[in-house]
Design an enzyme around this catalytic site. Structure first.
Site, PDB file in Angstrom:
ATOM      1  N   CYS A   2       0.805  -1.247  -0.174  1.00 45.15           N
ATOM      2  CA  CYS A   2      -0.001  -0.441  -0.183  1.00 45.15           C
ATOM      3  C   CYS A   2       0.753   1.224   0.125  1.00 45.15           C
ATOM      4  O   CYS A   2       2.018   1.334   0.741  1.00 45.15           O
ATOM      5  CB  CYS A   2      -0.905  -0.089   1.084  1.00 45.15           C
ATOM      6  SG  CYS A   2      -1.878  -1.375   1.575  1.00 45.15           S
ATOM      7  N   ARG A  27       1.697   1.508  -6.410  1.00 46.54           N
ATOM      8  CA  ARG A  27       1.549   0.560  -4.873  1.00 46.54           C
ATOM      9  C   ARG A  27       0.475  -0.161  -4.646  1.00 46.54           C
ATOM     10  O   ARG A  27      -0.071  -1.202  -3.975  1.00 46.54           O
ATOM     11  CB  ARG A  27       2.311   1.050  -3.368  1.00 46.54           C
ATOM     12  CG  ARG A  27       3.599   1.882  -3.354  1.00 46.54           C
ATOM     13  CD  ARG A  27       3.778   2.843  -2.873  1.00 46.54           C
ATOM     14  NE  ARG A  27       4.490   1.568  -1.573  1.00 46.54           N
ATOM     15  CZ  ARG A  27       5.032   0.828  -1.457  1.00 46.54           C
ATOM     16  NH1 ARG A  27       6.033   1.910  -1.668  1.00 46.54           N
ATOM     17  NH2 ARG A  27       5.977   0.396   0.132  1.00 46.54           N
ATOM     18  N   TRP A  74      -3.254  -1.921  -1.482  1.00 41.41           N
ATOM     19  CA  TRP A  74      -3.523  -2.434  -2.484  1.00 41.41           C
ATOM     20  C   TRP A  74      -4.379  -4.484  -1.490  1.00 41.41           C
ATOM     21  O   TRP A  74      -3.473  -4.649  -0.306  1.00 41.41           O
ATOM     22  CB  TRP A  74      -2.556  -3.628  -2.492  1.00 41.41           C
ATOM     23  CG  TRP A  74      -2.762  -4.299  -3.706  1.00 41.41           C
ATOM     24  CD1 TRP A  74      -2.760  -5.026  -4.906  1.00 41.41           C
ATOM     25  CD2 TRP A  74      -1.611  -5.892  -3.045  1.00 41.41           C
ATOM     26  NE1 TRP A  74      -2.316  -5.755  -5.515  1.00 41.41           N
ATOM     27  CE2 TRP A  74      -1.653  -6.726  -4.412  1.00 41.41           C
ATOM     28  CE3 TRP A  74      -1.610  -6.755  -1.643  1.00 41.41           C
ATOM     29  CZ2 TRP A  74      -1.450  -8.401  -4.057  1.00 41.41           C
ATOM     30  CZ3 TRP A  74      -1.086  -8.049  -2.060  1.00 41.41           C
ATOM     31  CH2 TRP A  74      -1.490  -8.892  -3.353  1.00 41.41           C
ATOM     32  N   ASN A  99       1.352  -0.144   5.967  1.00 39.81           N
ATOM     33  CA  ASN A  99       1.194  -0.366   4.954  1.00 39.81           C
ATOM     34  C   ASN A  99       2.303  -1.920   5.739  1.00 39.81           C
ATOM     35  O   ASN A  99       3.769  -1.388   6.302  1.00 39.81           O
ATOM     36  CB  ASN A  99       2.104   0.542   4.089  1.00 39.81           C
ATOM     37  CG  ASN A  99       2.819  -0.369   2.889  1.00 39.81           C
ATOM     38  OD1 ASN A  99       2.565  -1.479   2.442  1.00 39.81           O
ATOM     39  ND2 ASN A  99       4.300  -0.071   2.698  1.00 39.81           N
ATOM     40  N   GLY A 100       1.634  -3.103   5.151  1.00 38.17           N
ATOM     41  CA  GLY A 100       2.417  -3.992   5.626  1.00 38.17           C
ATOM     42  C   GLY A 100       1.612  -5.199   6.180  1.00 38.17           C
ATOM     43  O   GLY A 100       0.297  -5.668   5.537  1.00 38.17           O
ATOM     44  N   GLU A 481       9.920 -13.780 -19.630  1.00 40.58           N
ATOM     45  CA  GLU A 481       9.783 -12.275 -19.503  1.00 40.58           C
ATOM     46  C   GLU A 481       8.838 -12.032 -20.255  1.00 40.58           C
ATOM     47  O   GLU A 481       8.060 -11.484 -19.896  1.00 40.58           O
ATOM     48  CB  GLU A 481      10.851 -12.096 -19.869  1.00 40.58           C
ATOM     49  CG  GLU A 481      11.002  -9.975 -19.451  1.00 40.58           C
ATOM     50  CD  GLU A 481      10.136  -9.683 -17.906  1.00 40.58           C
ATOM     51  OE1 GLU A 481      10.335 -10.543 -17.270  1.00 40.58           O
ATOM     52  OE2 GLU A 481      10.305  -8.661 -18.296  1.00 40.58           O
ATOM     53  N   LYS A 485       4.962 -10.071 -19.011  1.00 39.78           N
ATOM     54  CA  LYS A 485       4.698  -9.200 -19.874  1.00 39.78           C
ATOM     55  C   LYS A 485       3.204  -9.684 -20.451  1.00 39.78           C
ATOM     56  O   LYS A 485       2.463  -8.554 -19.954  1.00 39.78           O
ATOM     57  CB  LYS A 485       5.178  -8.553 -21.170  1.00 39.78           C
ATOM     58  CG  LYS A 485       6.224  -8.042 -20.190  1.00 39.78           C
ATOM     59  CD  LYS A 485       6.464  -6.680 -19.567  1.00 39.78           C
ATOM     60  CE  LYS A 485       6.920  -6.853 -18.471  1.00 39.78           C
ATOM     61  NZ  LYS A 485       7.850  -7.513 -17.670  1.00 39.78           N
ATOM     62  N   GLU A 488       0.674 -10.047 -17.870  1.00 40.53           N
ATOM     63  CA  GLU A 488       0.810  -9.070 -17.300  1.00 40.53           C
ATOM     64  C   GLU A 488      -0.059  -8.257 -17.271  1.00 40.53           C
ATOM     65  O   GLU A 488      -1.091  -7.706 -16.735  1.00 40.53           O
ATOM     66  CB  GLU A 488       2.007  -8.617 -16.454  1.00 40.53           C
ATOM     67  CG  GLU A 488       2.109  -7.746 -15.450  1.00 40.53           C
ATOM     68  CD  GLU A 488       3.267  -7.791 -14.928  1.00 40.53           C
ATOM     69  OE1 GLU A 488       4.407  -7.967 -15.466  1.00 40.53           O
ATOM     70  OE2 GLU A 488       3.987  -7.962 -14.036  1.00 40.53           O
ATOM     71  N   HIS A 504       7.467 -32.395 -25.374  1.00 42.51           N
ATOM     72  CA  HIS A 504       6.997 -33.758 -24.183  1.00 42.51           C
ATOM     73  C   HIS A 504       5.732 -32.573 -23.503  1.00 42.51           C
ATOM     74  O   HIS A 504       5.699 -32.856 -22.144  1.00 42.51           O
ATOM     75  CB  HIS A 504       8.487 -32.987 -22.963  1.00 42.51           C
ATOM     76  CG  HIS A 504       9.472 -33.139 -23.798  1.00 42.51           C
ATOM     77  ND1 HIS A 504      10.516 -34.723 -23.421  1.00 42.51           N
ATOM     78  CD2 HIS A 504      10.695 -32.946 -24.021  1.00 42.51           C
ATOM     79  CE1 HIS A 504      11.405 -35.137 -24.635  1.00 42.51           C
ATOM     80  NE2 HIS A 504      11.973 -34.111 -24.619  1.00 42.51           N
ATOM     81  N   LYS A 602       2.968  -2.338  -7.250  1.00 43.24           N
ATOM     82  CA  LYS A 602       4.528  -2.307  -7.929  1.00 43.24           C
ATOM     83  C   LYS A 602       5.541  -3.257  -7.849  1.00 43.24           C
ATOM     84  O   LYS A 602       6.473  -3.585  -7.898  1.00 43.24           O
ATOM     85  CB  LYS A 602       4.819  -0.797  -8.506  1.00 43.24           C
ATOM     86  CG  LYS A 602       6.615  -0.319  -8.414  1.00 43.24           C
ATOM     87  CD  LYS A 602       6.559  -1.670 -10.642  1.00 43.24           C
ATOM     88  CE  LYS A 602       7.614  -0.656 -11.054  1.00 43.24           C
ATOM     89  NZ  LYS A 602       7.867  -1.295 -12.874  1.00 43.24           N
TER      90      LYS A 602
HETATM   91  O1  M6R Z   1      11.107  -4.944  -7.435  1.00 47.46           O
HETATM   92  P1  M6R Z   1      10.966  -5.961  -8.011  1.00 47.46           P
HETATM   93  O2  M6R Z   1      12.685  -6.860  -8.741  1.00 47.46           O
HETATM   94  O3  M6R Z   1      12.162  -6.674  -6.218  1.00 47.46           O
HETATM   95  O4  M6R Z   1      10.231  -7.227  -8.358  1.00 47.46           O
HETATM   96  C1  M6R Z   1       9.859  -8.040  -8.528  1.00 47.46           C
HETATM   97  C2  M6R Z   1       8.670  -8.460  -9.103  1.00 47.46           C
HETATM   98  O5  M6R Z   1       7.449  -7.780  -8.139  1.00 47.46           O
HETATM   99  C3  M6R Z   1       8.124  -7.197 -10.911  1.00 47.46           C
HETATM  100  O6  M6R Z   1       9.462  -8.075 -11.407  1.00 47.46           O
HETATM  101  C4  M6R Z   1       7.060  -8.210 -10.697  1.00 47.46           C
HETATM  102  O7  M6R Z   1       6.851  -9.646 -11.698  1.00 47.46           O
HETATM  103  C5  M6R Z   1       7.177  -6.933 -12.490  1.00 47.46           C
HETATM  104  N1  M6R Z   1       5.764  -6.549 -11.894  1.00 47.46           N
HETATM  105  C6  M6R Z   1       6.959  -7.956 -13.654  1.00 47.46           C
HETATM  106  O8  M6R Z   1       6.986  -6.812 -14.560  1.00 47.46           O
END
Ligand code: M6R
Length: 607
Positions: A2, A27, A74, A99-100, A481, A485, A488, A504, A602
């Site tokens: 958050c 966040r 969040w 936050n936490g 990756e 993307k 996501e 396989h 994020k």
């Molecule tokens: O801040 P970080 O690089 O430690 O974050 C790790 C992941 O949460 C972050 O890379 C996440 O997978 C991204 N949203 C991917 O686009």
């Protein structure tokens, strides 16, 4: 995950608190709220959804005040709903943002209920409000109440509390979640991230683990976890508020994709010169660690984990055994640490809870030392590691990581070159690798010029439900990756496979409507990958390829985008760019929320 903001000031702070939330929305964005002290009362406004909803509510029902706290959520405990939105209050005694996660919230809730406190929400945060109220009622000050609560709360938190009983004071605490104090004229502010406060100040104090701070307009008193009064240094942030705006781009993600040539150049700046790696730029401790490194463990999450996987190929190619693992697994298992192993964490934010916990576990194990590849200089990972190799990507706001990923790869490439020196690489070989890095920003620029063609390709994707991404060697993690993307931001189910694994199992999924995405660099594995793509075509799969100009594709049907003159050692970095753009344009076609995709945040500061 958050975001929290707060202020004690001489002026009305509501607009700044809402702007701070808007800047922290990356966040979490399930709900948002503000609470203000006004004439001995707590006034609050809370709304489900994005900060814009809260801003609309405040327009309809205005608020004013000089001391206030605010929050963007969040959801962890309790669905996104107004009753669960922060700030949470205990009657007219105290109001908090947090936050936490409070791990012992259930037992605290029982004890507070037994004392007559009634709960309005399902959140763990509300126990903090009532706990503070119980201490205030026993005659403690707000400061003493927060310090007493610190002893009772188990878990990770960054929190801020204000009370009408002490209207010009805010008390904040940090245990596991980031918290920063902003210093301005005749006022003090707090936030989870400097970014929230940049329009107001560039002067900051970063609280350390276990700190409690008591703020008024003119004073700051900080106490460490042992309750000793301490002084924490003031830092000046080089980042200005203007640098973090969207400019003429429709989305932050697009802006960040286009920033890659510049930030890659920035990440190389001062670290390479005339065909040489300037190893001194990593600092003395790094050099000493590299001298002793025989093995490497790389720990990270999400996109950063994928960067680590690419580095594994690079490091093992020069003879250094490398194990790469997601932090959430690593932190809870018995890990064998061979003698001479360097621990490397990779993280954009430097605040990811699992990665941070893994670092702390690593510090207790027999590693040579802990190095972090990170993008945020003031982050916990940087502060707690022995060495930090900073990526200089600048603030990344889009939830989908782009420029942070490619600069992580650049930093890992530099580390690989430093270690390759110790493995007997000669000066000519070093020169060739460094020149390839030097050429990288321009190569990325050239790929960005292909955006319109990638956009056209993306049009065929918008109606898809599933997609497969294939790759071999370093292009396997790049495929991972690419798939991350796409899922996501477009919500299309996408999976990545090592191309050789196709037969396989996953080949069973391939039919005429299955899109298969694959990078085809001109490398020694090309023929193998082409055979795998033949297997796809034989089942009617629809191919979307990104290939080197020199590559001849012996397939009957495919869409292909040609890339020119890409250097072998940096090819994984360059080929990431069209995959980022493909996901972006697919999401645009689908009309999803590109910068703030559903259910994500994020910075994942909770477990
Ligand atoms: O801040 P970080 O690089 O430690 O974050 C790790 C992941 O949460 C972050 O890379 C996440 O997978 C991204 N949203 C991917 O686009």
């Amino acid at each position: 995950m958050c975001g929290i903001v707060g202020a004690v000031s001489h002026r009305d702070v509501v607009a700044d608190l809402v702007e701070g939330l808007r800047r922290l929305e990356y966040r979490g964005y399930d709900s948002a709220g503000v609470a203000i002290l006004n004439d001995g009362n707590i006034q609050n406004r809370r709304a489900v959804g994005k900060v814009a909803k809260l801003a609309d509510l405040i327009k309809e029902q205005p608020l004013t005040g000089t001391t206030g706290v605010a929050h963007t959520r969040w959801a962890t405990h309790g669905v996104p709903a107004e009753r669960n939105a922060h700030p949470h209050r205990s009657g007219e005694d105290v109001v908090v943002v947090h936050n936490g996660i409070i791990e012992n919230h259930a037992e605290l809730r029982d004890s507070l209920k037994a004392d007559g406190y009634t709960f309005q929400s399902e959140t763990d945060t509300e126990v903090i409000a009532h706990l503070l109220a119980r201490h205030l009622k026993s005659g403690l000050s707000l400061e003493a109440s927060v310090k007493a609560a610190r002893e009772e709360l188990v878990g990770a938190y960054g929190m801020a509390a204000i009370s009408p009983h002490e209207p010009d004071v805010m008390v904040v605490a940090r245990a596991g979640s980031p918290l920063v104090i902003g210093i301005a004229d005749d006022e003090h502010l707090i936030a989870s991230d400097v970014f929230a406060l940049l329009p107001i100040t560039q002067r900051f104090i970063f609280l350390e683990e276990g700190d409690v701070a008591v703020l008024s307009r003119k004073t700051i008193a900080i106490f460490d976890s042992e309750n000793n009064a301490v002084v924490r240094d003031e830092k000046f942030s080089e980042v200005s508020a203007e640098n973090t705006e969207k400019g003429h781009y429709e989305h932050y993600m697009l802006k960040e994709i286009y920033e890659q040539p510049a930030v890659i150049a920035e990440t190389l700046e001062g670290r390479i010169y005339k065909g040489r790696l300037l190893e001194e730029s990593f600092g003395h401790t790094a050099t000493e660690l590299f001298d002793k490194t025989k093995n490497i463990h790389i720990i990270a999450c999400g996109t950063s984990y994928h960067a680590g996987l690419v580095a594994k190929y690079w490091l093992e190619e020069i003879g250094i055994p490398c194990h790469v693992e997601v932090a959430s697994e690593y932190r809870y298992r018995q890990v064998v640490v061979p003698e001479g192993t360097l621990f490397i964490s990779v993280s954009q934010s430097g605040e990811t809870a699992d990665t941070l916990a893994a670092l702390r576990a690593g510090k207790g194990a027999k590693y040579l030392g802990c190095l972090t590849v990170c993008n945020v200089p003031e982050s916990s990972l940087v502060r707690e590691s022995d060495v930090a190799v900073m990526t200089r990507a600048g603030k990344e706001i889009g939830v989908a990581s782009t420029k942070a990923f490619t600069t992580q790869l650049v930093a890992l490439r530099l580390i690989t070159i430093a270690l390759a020196r110790r493995q007997g690489m000669n000066q000519d070989q070093e020169k060739a690798l460094v020149e390839e890095l030097h050429a990288l920003p321009r190569q990325v620029e050239v790929v960005l010029e292909l955006a319109d063609e990638i956009k056209a390709m993306a049009a065929s994707f918008a109606d898809k439900q599933n997609a497969l991404f294939l790759g071999r060697g370093t292009f396997y993690p790049i495929a991972m990756e690419g798939a991350l993307k796409l899922k996501e931001i477009s919500y299309i189910h996408a999976e990545a496979y090592a191309a050789g694994e196709l037969k396989h199992g996953p080949l069973a999924l391939v039919d005429e409507i299955m899109p298969v995405v694959c990078a085809l660099p001109d490398d020694p594995l090309l023929e193998k990958v082409l055979s795998n793509l033949q297997e796809v075509r034989a089942r009617g799969g629809e191919l979307f390829l990104f290939s080197d100009k020199k590559v001849k594709i012996p397939l009957d049907k495919y869409q292909d985008l040609k890339l020119d003159d890409i250097c072998p050692s940096t090819a994984p970095i360059v080929y990431s760019i069209p995959l980022q753009l493909l996901s972006y344009f697919v999401a645009l076609e689908k009309g999803t929320d590109v910068d703030q995709p559903r259910n994500l945040a994020k910075s994942v500061t909770v477990e």
